[in-house]
Design a protein around this motif. Structure first.
Motif: not given
Length: 292
Positions: A30-32, A45-61, A67-70
């Motif tokens: 929600a904060e993102y 939120a749509d598919h693209a927005i959710i995917r962008s959040w997941i990518l941001s988590l990957v980039q934060k290592h 990530i899978n739990r989220k």
């Protein structure tokens, strides 16, 4: 969101630990949305927005398991919104979780730990008897920390030598009590009678003030004693659960029986312990096979 968490708690019967994790995950999402997309309602939120959040988590290592739990949290959330007709299309349908590397559970070596339980002189007072009982329970039954802390006096059947525990999803199971645990339990119960008799708590494990134990307390106890036999970083209560399963498997116990003792919903969750036993199998092979 409140309705969603009530649904998870009362209908799906998720554990308090999972509910806390999902609260954190959905709050971070929600904060993102608010910070990056100026959205105040996750339902938008749509598919693209959710995917962008997941990518941001990957980039934060962030670890793949986290990530899978989220992702699992969002799957449950949007499935709930769809059932409530808050959305018409599930944006999680094409979201694929990152592959998590298999992390083998850590465990303590059988001989040093049993020597600790059998030979170490625990203090001959309430605290000493309680500390030993904690170790005996975790290692002797393979129960989870939350299950240990939830044990109440009526759950113990000394005559039948069993303990009743309430596991994940409020699933109840009966676990046998071995001789070592039985004698530690008898000694502890006698020592507990010397505490404040006015305390009405039914919890089995308590502090010297007769108040129920809490997770950090048990963590400290386990770390203290495991630190006496190993320098490994593996010193949490869950390590003793892993040790219970690994040592049983090494001794030839049936995998299905271990599954039932651990309270696993499926055999797949128990099979991870077969990896820990590969060294044992290699040792047997080298000693027994004529070509080894």
């Amino acid at each position: 969101m409140d309705l969603f968490f009530k649904y998870l708690q009362y209908e799906k019967r998720y554990s308090p630990h999972t509910l806390t994790s999902y609260h954190t995950d959905l709050g971070q999402f929600a904060e993102y949305l608010k910070e990056v997309y100026q959205l105040t309602d996750p339902a938008e939120a749509d598919h693209a927005i959710i995917r962008s959040w997941i990518l941001s988590l990957v980039q934060k290592h962030l670890e793949a398991r986290s990530i899978n739990r989220k992702i699992a949290c969002l799957r449950s959330y949007y499935k709930f919104l769809l059932a409530q007709q808050r959305i018409s299309v599930n944006p999680m349908l094409r979201i694929r979780p990152p592959k998590a590397s298999k992390k083998l559970p850590g465990f303590v070596l059988e001989e040093p730990f049993n020597n600790l339980l059998d030979s170490f002189t625990f203090e001959d007072n309430f605290e000493g008897h309680r500390d030993k009982l904690i170790l005996e329970f975790l290692y002797g039954t393979g129960m989870r920390l939350s299950e240990l802390l939830g044990i109440e006096h009526p759950d113990i059947d000394l005559h039948a030598r069993t303990v009743r525990v309430l596991g994940k999803g409020n699933k109840e199971r009966i676990i046998p009590i071995n001789d070592s645990l039985y004698f530690s339990l008898e000694t502890y119960l006698a020592a507990k009678k010397t505490l404040n008799a006015d305390n009405n708590s039914q919890k089995l494990l308590v502090t010297t003030k007769a108040r129920p134990l809490y997770p950090k307390f048990v963590y400290r106890v386990v770390k203290k004693y495991i630190g006496m036999i190993t320098t490994s970083e593996h010193s949490s209560p869950h390590v003793l659960r892993h040790s219970f399963a690994t040592h049983l498997l090494n001794k030839g116990a049936d995998l299905n029986a271990i599954k039932d003792l651990l309270g696993h919903a499926s055999l797949a969750a128990t099979q991870v312990y077969t990896h820990n036993s590969i060294d044992k199998l290699k040792s047997i092979f080298e000693k027994a096979h004529p070509k080894a």
